[in-house]
Design a protein around this motif. Structure first.
Motif, mmCIF file in Angstrom:
data_model
loop_
_atom_site.group_PDB
_atom_site.id
_atom_site.type_symbol
_atom_site.label_atom_id
_atom_site.label_comp_id
_atom_site.label_asym_id
_atom_site.label_seq_id
_atom_site.Cartn_x
_atom_site.Cartn_y
_atom_site.Cartn_z
ATOM 1 N N SER A 22 -18.394 5.196 -7.178
ATOM 2 C CA SER A 22 -17.657 6.157 -6.362
ATOM 3 C C SER A 22 -17.864 5.964 -4.862
ATOM 4 O O SER A 22 -17.038 6.433 -4.085
ATOM 5 C CB SER A 22 -18.073 7.578 -6.744
ATOM 6 O OG SER A 22 -19.375 7.818 -6.282
ATOM 7 N N HIS A 29 -14.481 7.111 -3.263
ATOM 8 C CA HIS A 29 -13.164 6.776 -3.789
ATOM 9 C C HIS A 29 -13.223 6.802 -5.309
ATOM 10 O O HIS A 29 -14.298 6.900 -5.892
ATOM 11 C CB HIS A 29 -12.690 5.426 -3.252
ATOM 12 C CG HIS A 29 -13.635 4.305 -3.510
ATOM 13 N ND1 HIS A 29 -13.441 3.038 -3.057
ATOM 14 C CD2 HIS A 29 -14.810 4.264 -4.187
ATOM 15 C CE1 HIS A 29 -14.445 2.272 -3.438
ATOM 16 N NE2 HIS A 29 -15.289 2.991 -4.120
ATOM 17 N N GLN A 30 -12.093 6.717 -5.942
ATOM 18 C CA GLN A 30 -11.960 6.779 -7.414
ATOM 19 C C GLN A 30 -12.964 7.752 -8.020
ATOM 20 O O GLN A 30 -13.719 7.410 -8.925
ATOM 21 C CB GLN A 30 -12.076 5.384 -8.029
ATOM 22 C CG GLN A 30 -13.210 4.549 -7.486
ATOM 23 C CD GLN A 30 -13.170 3.136 -8.018
ATOM 24 O OE1 GLN A 30 -12.255 2.739 -8.720
ATOM 25 N NE2 GLN A 30 -14.167 2.345 -7.686
ATOM 26 N N TYR A 31 -12.903 8.995 -7.509
ATOM 27 C CA TYR A 31 -13.963 9.952 -7.804
ATOM 28 C C TYR A 31 -13.987 10.323 -9.281
ATOM 29 O O TYR A 31 -15.017 10.236 -9.947
ATOM 30 C CB TYR A 31 -13.730 11.177 -6.921
ATOM 31 C CG TYR A 31 -14.925 12.054 -6.778
ATOM 32 C CD1 TYR A 31 -16.133 11.539 -6.325
ATOM 33 C CD2 TYR A 31 -14.859 13.404 -7.085
ATOM 34 C CE1 TYR A 31 -17.234 12.341 -6.193
ATOM 35 C CE2 TYR A 31 -15.950 14.212 -6.944
ATOM 36 C CZ TYR A 31 -17.138 13.685 -6.503
ATOM 37 O OH TYR A 31 -18.232 14.482 -6.361
ATOM 38 N N LYS A 32 -12.790 10.728 -9.793
ATOM 39 C CA LYS A 32 -12.730 11.210 -11.191
ATOM 40 C C LYS A 32 -13.147 10.110 -12.145
ATOM 41 O O LYS A 32 -13.935 10.320 -13.068
ATOM 42 C CB LYS A 32 -11.306 11.670 -11.504
ATOM 43 C CG LYS A 32 -10.880 12.912 -10.737
ATOM 44 C CD LYS A 32 -10.199 13.905 -11.663
ATOM 45 C CE LYS A 32 -9.961 15.239 -10.979
ATOM 46 N NZ LYS A 32 -8.809 15.185 -10.041
ATOM 47 N N PHE A 33 -12.646 8.908 -11.878
ATOM 48 C CA PHE A 33 -12.978 7.775 -12.738
ATOM 49 C C PHE A 33 -14.490 7.545 -12.758
ATOM 50 O O PHE A 33 -15.093 7.321 -13.817
ATOM 51 C CB PHE A 33 -12.238 6.534 -12.237
ATOM 52 C CG PHE A 33 -12.730 5.254 -12.844
ATOM 53 C CD1 PHE A 33 -12.486 4.970 -14.179
ATOM 54 C CD2 PHE A 33 -13.435 4.340 -12.084
ATOM 55 C CE1 PHE A 33 -12.944 3.803 -14.741
ATOM 56 C CE2 PHE A 33 -13.908 3.178 -12.639
ATOM 57 C CZ PHE A 33 -13.657 2.904 -13.971
ATOM 58 N N SER A 34 -15.113 7.630 -11.581
ATOM 59 C CA SER A 34 -16.550 7.373 -11.500
ATOM 60 C C SER A 34 -17.343 8.412 -12.271
ATOM 61 O O SER A 34 -18.299 8.085 -12.979
ATOM 62 C CB SER A 34 -17.006 7.381 -10.045
ATOM 63 O OG SER A 34 -16.186 6.583 -9.280
ATOM 64 N N ILE A 35 -16.928 9.686 -12.100
ATOM 65 C CA ILE A 35 -17.635 10.737 -12.845
ATOM 66 C C ILE A 35 -17.514 10.464 -14.340
ATOM 67 O O ILE A 35 -18.496 10.519 -15.091
ATOM 68 C CB ILE A 35 -17.055 12.122 -12.498
ATOM 69 C CG1 ILE A 35 -17.379 12.463 -11.053
ATOM 70 C CG2 ILE A 35 -17.617 13.180 -13.428
ATOM 71 C CD1 ILE A 35 -16.893 13.816 -10.637
ATOM 72 N N GLY A 36 -16.307 10.114 -14.750
ATOM 73 C CA GLY A 36 -16.092 9.811 -16.163
ATOM 74 C C GLY A 36 -16.980 8.670 -16.621
ATOM 75 O O GLY A 36 -17.647 8.763 -17.659
ATOM 76 N N PHE A 45 -22.305 6.233 -11.671
ATOM 77 C CA PHE A 45 -21.374 7.079 -10.916
ATOM 78 C C PHE A 45 -21.423 6.731 -9.424
ATOM 79 O O PHE A 45 -20.378 6.542 -8.784
ATOM 80 C CB PHE A 45 -21.739 8.549 -11.144
ATOM 81 C CG PHE A 45 -21.289 9.470 -10.051
ATOM 82 C CD1 PHE A 45 -19.951 9.769 -9.898
ATOM 83 C CD2 PHE A 45 -22.206 10.014 -9.163
ATOM 84 C CE1 PHE A 45 -19.536 10.596 -8.875
ATOM 85 C CE2 PHE A 45 -21.797 10.836 -8.149
ATOM 86 C CZ PHE A 45 -20.456 11.128 -8.004
#
Lengths: 101, 305, 237
Positions: free
Chosen positions: A23, C96-103, A19
């Motif tokens: 991110s 950046h690309q927060y939702k994707f990273s959490i996923g 993550f």
């Protein structure tokens, strides 16, 4: 303390690292994500050594190598950050979007 | 379990009296050399009382938690470093096979904690002190690790208990004459003293502790003295035979040797000259580090012979 | 495997250290200061080192603490060096690309955990009273010496590479004025693709004025090697 428990902890550390690596914008924070993933790997390696290898020393060797990988990653990573910063005054990933010529 | 309780009691006793005595000794040496500080067996308590009754000063937006943690951590790392020292055969609070590496881990944590102590007040002078200290504190650790590994070679073990046992016939300070002087320089750096004091020095108006006041200041000074005690005990164990000695009980010998090392460190801190950071870096990387390689080589050759 | 006062105690310490490792690992990407993030990562590493010591990997555990404290210290310095405010105490939110990273993170965790739970691992635990430190030493300087030495040489190459990459002085002049390849004949025009005036690395947008940039970076080039080549006085911090 069982192998399953250790591997789940290692998986959690790996997930957090993934993550973080995906991110974060800053180079240095990105490297922290990579280090965190290696942290999980190290834990898993030591866990496998302690519970499934009957104490074969090669397992410890793997852990030593993981640490060496961490050191290499950090040193080269920082050198690249310094080089990129000198060249482009960039410290975030978007700053080198034009690196592909 | 009984042995653990006994060792732990000795540790607390050792640390408390060591801190007090280090403070008195420091006063004596400063008095002798600069004629400034107050001398007396109770002078440390007076200083502590002054600090504790002072008004607490606050900086703008400090990191209170890390400020506290750095002081508490510095003190506890000093105690943990002392805990690997054997007070007698098999009488160590933490008996690890790898106690030399463990002490190395303590050393590197100390650099982190001192940096944190300079960073957390969010003030310029203390931050400069913290930065300078990291530049000096990290490289000076390298020679110290090499001389400790050299001390471990004759014992064929990384365990301080074994290292003491291996000095039965001859102390490491004679067997490896380069080891102790290099290690003492590390002690100056770990306890922020004299020429290696780039963190808390006068030219930065106190450096990392410039913004400390009240209990924080008292705590930090106590932690520095505790670190001096812990370091001296490790040095006397690794190089001066630790608890070994005739007639008197082992613990008394350890205390006596620790006091000698402590006095030497304080004396050196008042004697040696200070240098600019860049020159000090050159000295560490180009002179002290090769000397420590020589020490390691010498220890290896002696072991093979 | 009970090292400290029986299995129950070991279990308790293990769960406490695991919780600390995961919590501080999570804090790394949630705190608003890079120094705090660095030291949170260090706490995570120290917890993992503690777990390794619980598993009788004494050397690995203690060496992890030793290495990581130094590494994180260096990392903290770099963080602050490349941040806008020197102490790093201002809040920051740089994602950046927060939702994707959490996923991706959750998928990674769930996938690995499923794999762990569904696999039948062999059960060959470490024998009691095995001298793991001696084992490691014999292995490193015995059977696997070549691997160990390769790691050593790799580290040496890393050092050389890191210095070469980060040094300001390069083969073709200072790195921050742009590089030009050597000429086809001595003193001639640079070979290769013709570039726009002002810098040797045309084609990237976003930053103008290399001359100005070069001047701006000169005073704080004190991470150069300190072997006196003219800017010694600047070294003194």
């Amino acid at each position: 303390m069982t192998l399953t428990a250790i591997l789940i902890v290692a998986a959690a550390l790996f997930g957090i690292g993934l993550f973080g690596a995906l991110s974060q914008k800053s180079f240095v924070m990105l490297m922290m994500g990579l280090e965190m993933m290696l942290n999980g790997t190290l834990l898993a390696a030591v866990g496998f050594w302690a519970f499934t290898l009957e104490g074969a020393p090669k397992g410890q060797l793997l852990a030593v190598l993981v640490m060496a990988v961490m050191a290499v990653e950090l040193a080269i990573g920082f050198a690249l950050v310094v080089a990129v910063y000198r060249k482009r005054q960039a410290d975030v990933i978007e700053g080198i979007g034009t690196m592909k010529q | 379990m009984m042995i653990f309780v006994l060792a732990f009691g000795m540790l607390i006793l050792f640390l408390t009296f060591g801190i007090w005595f280090a403070a008195v000794l420091d006063g004596v040496f400063s008095r002798r050399l600069s004629g400034q500080s107050a001398v007396g067996l109770l002078a440390p308590f007076h200083a502590a009382a002054v600090y504790l009754t002072q008004q607490r000063l606050r900086t703008e937006a400090p990191d209170q938690l890390n400020w506290f943690l750095s002081i508490a951590g510095y003190l506890s790392v000093a105690a943990i470093g002392l805990a690997v020292v054997p007070f007698g055969p098999d009488l160590a609070v933490i008996g690890l096979d790898t106690s030399v590496v463990f002490w190395g881990a303590c050393e590197s944590l100390i650099v982190v904690l001192i940096f944190l102590h300079g960073w957390s007040p969010n003030a310029p002078l203390s931050l400069i002190g913290a930065y300078r200290y990291v530049a000096i504190g990290l490289p000076i650790m390298l020679p110290s690790m090499f001389v400790l590994i050299a001390a471990a070679i004759p014992a064929q073990s990384l365990d301080l208990r074994e290292i003491v046992a291996s000095q039965e016939t001859m102390w490491n300070v004679i067997r490896q004459p380069l080891g102790l002087p290099l290690f003492l320089l590390l002690g100056l750096s770990l306890t922020l003293r004299g020429p290696f004091d780039y963190a808390d020095s006068e030219d930065l108006a106190g450096g990392t502790s410039a913004e400390d006041s009240g209990a924080n200041r008292a705590g930090w000074q106590v932690a520095r003295l505790a670190m001096l005690v812990g370091f001296s005990a490790v040095a006397s164990t690794a190089f001066l035979g630790g608890y070994l000695g005739p007639v008197l009980p082992g613990f008394v010998w350890l205390v006596l040797k620790t006091l000698v090392v402590m006095a030497t460190v304080i004396w050196l801190s008042h004697l040696l000259a200070r240098m600019p950071v860049a020159r000090m870096l050159g000295l560490i990387w180009k002179i002290l580090l090769p000397i420590s390689f020589l020490d390691l080589l010498w220890a290896g050759l002696v072991a093979l012979a | 495997m009970g090292r400290i006062g029986g299995t129950g105690m070991t279990d308790l310490i293990f769960y406490a250290l695991s919780a600390l490792a995961i919590w501080s690992g999570w804090r790394v990407f949630r705190v608003d200061s890079m120094i705090r993030a660095t030291f949170a990562l260090m706490v995570s590493f120290i917890s993992v080192g503690g777990i390794a010591v619980l598993m009788s990997a004494d050397y690995i555990g203690v060496a992890t603490v030793f290495m990581m404290a130094v590494e994180m210290m260096v990392m903290g310095l770099f963080m602050v060096m490349f941040m806008m405010n020197p102490a790093g105490l201002n809040p920051m939110q740089m994602v950046h690309q927060y939702k994707f990273s959490i996923g991706a993170g959750i998928m990674g965790f769930v996938g690995l955990t499923t794999a762990v739970l569904l696999t039948n691992f062999p059960d060959n635990p470490l024998p009691e009273n095995r001298d793991t430190l001696r084992d490691l030493g014999i292995e490193l300087l015995g059977g696997s010496m070549l691997i160990f030495e390769t790691a050593g040489v790799t580290l040496l190459a890393t050092m050389v590479g890191a210095v070469a990459l980060s040094s300001r002085r390069g083969r073709f002049g200072d790195s921050d004025v742009g590089a030009a390849p050597p000429g086809l004949h001595p003193g001639g025009e640079p070979a290769g693709r013709k570039v726009e005036k002002g810098g040797g690395h045309g084609g990237h947008g976003g930053h103008g004025g290399h001359q100005m940039m070069a001047e701006k970076t000169k005073p704080n080039s004190n991470d150069d090697p300190h072997e006196g080549h003219g800017n010694m006085p600047e070294m003194e911090a």
